[in-house]
Motif scaffolding. Structure first.
Motif, PDB file in Angstrom:
ATOM      1  N   PHE A   1       0.909  -1.247   0.014  1.00 34.19           N
ATOM      2  CA  PHE A   1       0.041   0.143  -0.012  1.00 34.19           C
ATOM      3  C   PHE A   1       0.916   1.366   0.067  1.00 34.19           C
ATOM      4  O   PHE A   1       0.577   2.136  -0.759  1.00 34.19           O
ATOM      5  N   VAL A   2       1.905   1.268   0.866  1.00 34.32           N
ATOM      6  CA  VAL A   2       2.672   2.286   0.884  1.00 34.32           C
ATOM      7  C   VAL A   2       3.777   2.562  -0.316  1.00 34.32           C
ATOM      8  O   VAL A   2       3.619   3.848  -0.777  1.00 34.32           O
ATOM      9  N   ALA A   3       4.237   1.499  -0.946  1.00 37.02           N
ATOM     10  CA  ALA A   3       4.729   1.534  -2.094  1.00 37.02           C
ATOM     11  C   ALA A   3       3.930   2.108  -3.210  1.00 37.02           C
ATOM     12  O   ALA A   3       4.474   3.156  -4.059  1.00 37.02           O
ATOM     13  N   ALA A   4       2.743   1.652  -3.368  1.00 37.86           N
ATOM     14  CA  ALA A   4       1.916   2.098  -4.538  1.00 37.86           C
ATOM     15  C   ALA A   4       1.547   3.625  -4.435  1.00 37.86           C
ATOM     16  O   ALA A   4       1.599   4.374  -5.195  1.00 37.86           O
ATOM     17  N   ALA A   5       1.242   3.925  -2.852  1.00 38.89           N
ATOM     18  CA  ALA A   5       0.895   5.261  -2.642  1.00 38.89           C
ATOM     19  C   ALA A   5       2.292   6.333  -3.047  1.00 38.89           C
ATOM     20  O   ALA A   5       2.029   7.279  -3.592  1.00 38.89           O
ATOM     21  N   GLY A   6       3.533   5.680  -2.632  1.00 35.42           N
ATOM     22  CA  GLY A   6       4.391   6.548  -2.981  1.00 35.42           C
ATOM     23  C   GLY A   6       4.902   6.750  -4.372  1.00 35.42           C
ATOM     24  O   GLY A   6       5.188   7.680  -5.046  1.00 35.42           O
TER      25      GLY A   6
ATOM     26  N   ASP B   1       3.838  -1.314  16.072  1.00 35.27           N
ATOM     27  CA  ASP B   1       5.261  -1.129  16.332  1.00 35.27           C
ATOM     28  C   ASP B   1       5.976  -1.205  14.794  1.00 35.27           C
ATOM     29  O   ASP B   1       7.151  -1.930  14.796  1.00 35.27           O
ATOM     30  N   LEU B   2       5.420  -0.931  13.596  1.00 34.68           N
ATOM     31  CA  LEU B   2       5.881  -0.732  12.298  1.00 34.68           C
ATOM     32  C   LEU B   2       6.545   0.583  11.914  1.00 34.68           C
ATOM     33  O   LEU B   2       5.942   1.148  11.232  1.00 34.68           O
ATOM     34  N   LEU B   3       7.461   0.920  12.711  1.00 31.82           N
ATOM     35  CA  LEU B   3       7.950   2.286  12.471  1.00 31.82           C
ATOM     36  C   LEU B   3       8.160   2.722  11.235  1.00 31.82           C
ATOM     37  O   LEU B   3       8.083   3.762  10.917  1.00 31.82           O
ATOM     38  N   PRO B   4       9.035   1.908  10.414  1.00 32.17           N
ATOM     39  CA  PRO B   4       9.259   2.558   9.137  1.00 32.17           C
ATOM     40  C   PRO B   4       8.044   2.705   8.418  1.00 32.17           C
ATOM     41  O   PRO B   4       8.147   3.796   7.735  1.00 32.17           O
ATOM     42  N   LEU B   5       7.109   1.689   8.348  1.00 33.26           N
ATOM     43  CA  LEU B   5       5.778   2.015   7.488  1.00 33.26           C
ATOM     44  C   LEU B   5       5.018   3.272   8.067  1.00 33.26           C
ATOM     45  O   LEU B   5       4.788   3.886   7.274  1.00 33.26           O
ATOM     46  N   MET B   6       5.133   3.344   9.312  1.00 31.08           N
ATOM     47  CA  MET B   6       4.452   4.788  10.063  1.00 31.08           C
ATOM     48  C   MET B   6       5.201   5.750   9.517  1.00 31.08           C
ATOM     49  O   MET B   6       4.430   6.896   9.202  1.00 31.08           O
ATOM     50  N   ILE B   7       6.393   5.920   9.315  1.00 30.10           N
ATOM     51  CA  ILE B   7       7.145   7.069   8.841  1.00 30.10           C
ATOM     52  C   ILE B   7       6.905   7.366   7.394  1.00 30.10           C
ATOM     53  O   ILE B   7       6.805   8.558   7.139  1.00 30.10           O
ATOM     54  N   PHE B   8       7.002   6.239   6.721  1.00 30.71           N
ATOM     55  CA  PHE B   8       6.921   6.449   5.145  1.00 30.71           C
ATOM     56  C   PHE B   8       5.192   6.956   4.888  1.00 30.71           C
ATOM     57  O   PHE B   8       5.065   7.700   4.052  1.00 30.71           O
ATOM     58  N   SER B   9       4.393   6.367   5.437  1.00 32.86           N
ATOM     59  CA  SER B   9       3.276   6.492   5.577  1.00 32.86           C
ATOM     60  C   SER B   9       2.809   8.252   5.919  1.00 32.86           C
ATOM     61  O   SER B   9       2.035   8.994   5.157  1.00 32.86           O
ATOM     62  N   ILE B  10       3.342   8.642   7.076  1.00 34.67           N
ATOM     63  CA  ILE B  10       3.347  10.194   7.382  1.00 34.67           C
ATOM     64  C   ILE B  10       3.872  11.150   6.271  1.00 34.67           C
ATOM     65  O   ILE B  10       3.153  12.028   5.967  1.00 34.67           O
ATOM     66  N   ILE B  11       5.054  10.772   6.062  1.00 35.83           N
ATOM     67  CA  ILE B  11       5.784  11.596   4.787  1.00 35.83           C
ATOM     68  C   ILE B  11       4.762  11.377   3.525  1.00 35.83           C
ATOM     69  O   ILE B  11       4.785  12.680   2.887  1.00 35.83           O
ATOM     70  N   THR B  12       4.356  10.331   3.176  1.00 38.47           N
ATOM     71  CA  THR B  12       3.704  10.388   1.872  1.00 38.47           C
ATOM     72  C   THR B  12       2.393  11.152   1.873  1.00 38.47           C
ATOM     73  O   THR B  12       1.954  11.733   1.069  1.00 38.47           O
ATOM     74  N   GLY B  13       1.712  10.859   3.157  1.00 36.61           N
ATOM     75  CA  GLY B  13       0.373  11.281   3.469  1.00 36.61           C
ATOM     76  C   GLY B  13       0.590  12.915   3.289  1.00 36.61           C
ATOM     77  O   GLY B  13      -0.452  13.397   2.861  1.00 36.61           O
ATOM     78  N   ILE B  14       1.550  13.605   4.091  1.00 31.98           N
ATOM     79  CA  ILE B  14       1.661  14.954   4.159  1.00 31.98           C
ATOM     80  C   ILE B  14       1.672  15.408   2.779  1.00 31.98           C
ATOM     81  O   ILE B  14       1.043  16.485   2.379  1.00 31.98           O
ATOM     82  N   PHE B  15       2.631  15.006   1.744  1.00 28.33           N
ATOM     83  CA  PHE B  15       2.717  15.471   0.337  1.00 28.33           C
ATOM     84  C   PHE B  15       1.551  15.185  -0.305  1.00 28.33           C
ATOM     85  O   PHE B  15       1.146  16.046  -1.062  1.00 28.33           O
ATOM     86  N   LEU B  16       0.847  14.030  -0.170  1.00 33.16           N
ATOM     87  CA  LEU B  16      -0.467  13.992  -0.748  1.00 33.16           C
ATOM     88  C   LEU B  16      -1.708  15.026  -0.493  1.00 33.16           C
ATOM     89  O   LEU B  16      -2.330  15.659  -1.135  1.00 33.16           O
ATOM     90  N   LEU B  17      -1.454  14.986   1.044  1.00 31.61           N
ATOM     91  CA  LEU B  17      -2.706  16.235   1.413  1.00 31.61           C
ATOM     92  C   LEU B  17      -2.250  17.552   0.833  1.00 31.61           C
ATOM     93  O   LEU B  17      -3.135  18.453   0.702  1.00 31.61           O
ATOM     94  N   ALA B  18      -0.990  17.674   0.715  1.00 25.48           N
ATOM     95  CA  ALA B  18      -0.384  19.054   0.228  1.00 25.48           C
ATOM     96  C   ALA B  18      -1.176  19.383  -1.131  1.00 25.48           C
ATOM     97  O   ALA B  18      -1.596  20.557  -1.916  1.00 25.48           O
ATOM     98  N   PHE B  19      -1.291  18.080  -2.075  1.00 26.81           N
ATOM     99  CA  PHE B  19      -1.915  18.502  -3.293  1.00 26.81           C
ATOM    100  C   PHE B  19      -3.488  18.871  -3.053  1.00 26.81           C
ATOM    101  O   PHE B  19      -4.065  19.090  -4.214  1.00 26.81           O
ATOM    102  N   CYS B  20      -4.218  18.686  -2.041  1.00 24.46           N
ATOM    103  CA  CYS B  20      -5.288  19.129  -1.767  1.00 24.46           C
ATOM    104  C   CYS B  20      -5.454  20.769  -1.931  1.00 24.46           C
ATOM    105  O   CYS B  20      -6.399  21.213  -2.199  1.00 24.46           O
ATOM    106  N   PHE B  21      -4.207  21.572  -1.921  1.00 17.94           N
ATOM    107  CA  PHE B  21      -4.162  22.620  -2.166  1.00 17.94           C
ATOM    108  C   PHE B  21      -3.545  22.986  -3.651  1.00 17.94           C
ATOM    109  O   PHE B  21      -3.288  24.352  -3.858  1.00 17.94           O
ATOM    110  N   TYR B  22      -3.599  21.887  -4.322  1.00 16.66           N
ATOM    111  CA  TYR B  22      -2.859  22.173  -5.699  1.00 16.66           C
ATOM    112  C   TYR B  22      -3.952  22.717  -6.538  1.00 16.66           C
ATOM    113  O   TYR B  22      -4.944  22.444  -6.905  1.00 16.66           O
ATOM    114  N   SER B  23      -3.391  24.059  -7.136  1.00 14.21           N
ATOM    115  CA  SER B  23      -4.185  24.880  -8.034  1.00 14.21           C
ATOM    116  C   SER B  23      -3.072  25.690  -9.007  1.00 14.21           C
ATOM    117  O   SER B  23      -2.899  26.721  -8.772  1.00 14.21           O
TER     118      SER B  23
END
Length: 556
Positions: free
Chosen positions: A242-247, A418-440
Motif C-alpha cells: 500500500f505504501v509503495a503504491a501510494a509513493g 510497532d511498524l515504525l518504518p511503515l509509519m514514518i513513510f506513511s506520514i511523509i507520503t500522506g503529508i505530500f499527498l494532502l499538500a495536493f489538496c491545495f494544488y491549484s
C-alpha cells in the motif's frame, strides 16, 4: 504605557506560576538506570537505584516519583553521590534530590524501603511491583531491574509485563534480572516474581495458590504476543504494498504536475522578442500581486497612486500635491485608496504628502490607516481572484486528499503495531499527498500574463530610447508603474536610472512630477509608523502500573 507594561508583567508572572516546569525546563537525558530490589524475609524490600543523568546547561537536581501500590508503604528515602549525602525534599509521591551544576554527567544513588511488598500464598510468595509506569515523563536509554530473594531460592517463577515482557533471566541463587534496554517515556513495565513460601516464615499466609495464576498469565501473554506478531507480519506485507503504491502515485503525480507546468510555461512565452507593453488585463497593483509577490509593498501602493494619475482620477500638481478629479473608478481597491488619501488624510479635494505623514504620526489614526490599507489590499486580492488564474482540479484534490487521509490512518495503525518504518513513510507520503489538496496550478492565461510582464521587466533594464519613444503615453505610464512597483527599494539604481532617462519626456503630457524615492518612502514611513503601534498594542492576544503503583523520573 505604564499600564501596558504592568499587564505584560502580570501575564509573565501568571505563566511562570501556572507552568513552572515548562517555563524553567531543564535539558537532560537519562543514559542508564539500574534498580536492585533486595527482598527480605519480613516482607520488606530494600531498593537501591542508580540513575545516570546527562545535563545540558544549568540544573538544580533530579526528581523521582514513587507511587506505592495499595496496602504498601515507601519510606526511608535517601540519596547520595559517591560518599556525599544529598538533600531531599518530599511532597506526596515526588522526591526532589538537590544536586546543582552545569553541563555535567552525574550518577545519583537512591535508596528506599517498601513495606508490605510481599504477599504469601500456599504455594509461593509474590513480589509484584511497577518501578515506573505511564506517568513517567523521561526516557531511559538503558534500564535493568534485578530482584533478589532473602536467601537462595529453588523454585522461582517470574514474568514481565509490557516493556519488561520476555526480558527476565534467572540468575544464580534465584535472583531475576530484567534487562529492558531502552524504555520510552509513558511506558509500563511491571515485574512479577514468585519465590518459595518458606523463605518468608514471619508473613501471614493467604488462602489459595498463586503459581497457577502466573502460569495462566504467561500463557495469556504468549498468546497475545503470537497474535500480535501474526497481525504485525500480515500488516507489514499489505502495508509495504500500500505504501509503495501510494509513493509511486505521489512520484507520478509530482512528475506530471512539473511537466504540465513546464509545458504550459513554454507555450505561454511571447512569440516575439520585440519590446512591447502587455495589454491591460488587470490593474497594475493586481498584476504586481499576481506576477511578483503576494506581499503588497509600499512600492506597489505608490504604483497604485501613479495608476490613478494615469487614469485621470487624480491630477498631480507638484511632487507633493495632488488634486482629486473623479471618484469614478474601475475597481473597489482604487476607491479605497482615494478614500484613504483624500478623505482621511486630505481635505476631500486635495492631498499632500505631508498630510499622510502627519496623519500616521498620530497614534489615534493608526487603526484607521491599517484598516484602509487592509481594505485596499483585500480589493487587489479580490480582483486577481475574479480572473480565475488558477485551475481547481477538484477531482485530483479530492482523490489525493482521500488517499492522504487514509495514509495518516494507516500510520496510526502501523504505529500501534510497532511498524515504525511503515509509519514514518506513511506520514511523509500522506503529508505530500494532502499538500495536493491545495494544488491549484496557474492557468495558461495566467502564465501568459506572467511571461509577458517578466519579458517587459527584463527589456526595460537596457531599453533603447528609440524603442521607448515608439510607445503611447498610456503604455509608458503602465510600464513605468509596473517597474516601480516591482522594485521594493525605490532608491534602486535601476529605477533611478530609468527615471532619469525616460520620465521627463514620457510624462510631460500628464503634468507628472514623479519622484519614486519621495512617494515610495512616504508609504514606507506610514507603514512603519502604524506597524510599530500595532505590534506594541497587540502583544497579547489516569494511569498507573499494577495496584495503582508506579512512578517515573525527572529533573529541575
Amino acid at each position: 504605557m505604564h499600564k501596558k507594561k504592568s499587564t505584560i508583567a502580570l501575564w509573565v508572572l501568571l505563566i511562570f506560576a501556572l507552568f513552572p516546569i515548562q517555563a524553567l525546563a531543564v535539558e537532560y537525558s537519562i543514559s542508564n538506570v539500574t534498580i536492585e530490589a533486595q527482598v527480605n524475609a519480613d516482607g520488606t524490600v530494600d531498593v537501591t537505584e542508580n540513575h545516570t543523568y546527562r545535563f545540558e546547561g544549568e540544573f538544580n537536581g533530579i526528581t523521582r516519583e514513587i507511587i506505592p501500590k495499595g496496602g504498601t508503604l515507601v519510606q526511608q528515602f535517601s540519596a547520595t553521590e559517591g560518599n556525599r549525602k544529598l538533600k531531599v525534599e518530599h511532597q506526596e509521591n515526588v522526591y526532589k534530590v538537590f544536586r546543582s551544576g552545569e553541563d555535567e554527567t552525574i550518577t545519583i544513588e537512591i535508596r528506599y524501603e517498601i513495606q508490605n511488598a510481599i504477599v504469601k500464598f500456599e504455594d509461593g510468595a509474590q513480589f509484584y511491583w511497577p518501578f515506573f509506569d505511564d506517568r513517567n515523563d523521561s526516557d531511559y536509554e538503558q534500564l535493568a531491574v534485578t530482584v533478589l530473594p532473602p536467601a537462595p531460592a529453588k523454585h522461582v517463577d517470574f514474568v514481565g509485563y509490557d516493556q519488561a515482557y520476555q526480558t527476565g533471566n534467572l540468575q544464580a541463587g534465584g535472583s531475576v534480572r530484567f534487562d529492558m534496554g531502552t524504555v520510552s517515556a509513558g511506558s509500563n513495565g511491571d515485574v512479577r516474581i514468585i519465590f518459595d513460601e518458606e523463605l518468608f516464615p514471619g508473613i501471614a499466609q493467604q488462602d489459595g495458590t498463586i503459581r497457577s495464576e502466573l502460569t495462566d498469565e504467561k500463557d495469556r501473554l504468549e498468546a497475545e504476543a503470537l497474535a500480535f506478531s501474526t497481525k504485525q507480519n500480515t500488516s507489514r506485507f499489505w502495508g509495504n504494498g500500500f505504501v509503495a503504491a501510494a509513493g509511486a502515485f505521489l512520484l507520478a503525480l509530482v512528475a506530471w504536475a512539473w511537466n504540465q507546468a513546464r509545458q504550459m510555461k513554454l507555450q505561454a512565452k511571447p512569440n516575439t522578442t520585440d519590446f512591447f507593453v502587455p495589454k491591460q488585463k488587470m490593474s497594475i497593483p493586481a498584476t504586481l500581486y499576481f506576477t511578483k509577490s503576494s506581499i503588497l509593498t509600499p512600492a506597489v501602493t505608490a504604483a497604485a497612486l501613479m495608476e490613478l494619475v494615469r487614469k485621470k482620477n487624480i491630477e498631480q500638481l507638484s511632487e507633493e500635491k495632488f488634486k482629486l478629479i473623479s471618484r469614478q473608478t474601475d475597481y473597489i481597491h482604487e476607491e479605497k485608496l482615494l478614500e484613504l488619501l483624500f478623505d482621511k488624510t486630505g481635505d476631500g479635494e486635495f492631498f499632500e504628502t505631508t498630510d499622510l505623514e502627519n496623519y500616521t504620526k498620530n497614534e489615534l489614526n493608526h487603526s484607521s490607516y491599517n484598516d484602509s490599507i487592509a481594505a485596499w489590499r483585500n480589493g487587489v486580492v479580490e480582483e486577481v481572484r475574479e480572473h480565475n488564474l488558477h485551475d481547481k482540479h477538484l477531482a485530483l484534490r479530492v482523490t489525493t486528499g482521500f488517499i492522504g487521509t487514509g495514509l495518516f490512518g494507516a500510520a496510526i495503525y502501523f504505529g500501534l503495531l510497532d511498524l515504525l518504518p511503515l509509519m514514518i513513510f506513511s506520514i511523509i507520503t500522506g503529508i505530500f499527498l494532502l499538500a495536493f489538496c491545495f494544488y491549484s496550478p496557474i492557468t495558461y492565461e495566467g502564465h501568459v500574463i506572467r511571461e509577458e510582464w517578466k519579458q517587459l521587466q527584463r527589456a526595460m533594464e537596457n531599453l533603447d530610447q528609440t524603442e521607448w519613444n515608439r510607445l503611447t503615453q498610456d503604455d509608458k505610464m503602465r510600464a513605468y508603474s509596473y517597474l516601480l512597483g516591482a522594485e521594493e527599494n525605490s532608491a534602486n539604481q535601476k529605477t533611478q536610472s530609468f527615471t532619469n532617462a525616460y520620465s521627463d519626456a514620457a510624462f510631460a503630457n500628464f503634468g507628472l512630477f514623479y519622484n519614486p524615492v519621495l512617494l515610495t518612502g512616504l508609504f514606507i514611513a506610514a507603514n512603519a509608523n502604524t506597524t510599530v503601534s500595532a505590534s506594541t498594542t497587540d502583544s497579547f492576544g489516569g494511569g498507573g502500573g499494577v495496584g495503582g503503583g508506579g512512578g517515573g523520573s525527572g529533573a529541575f
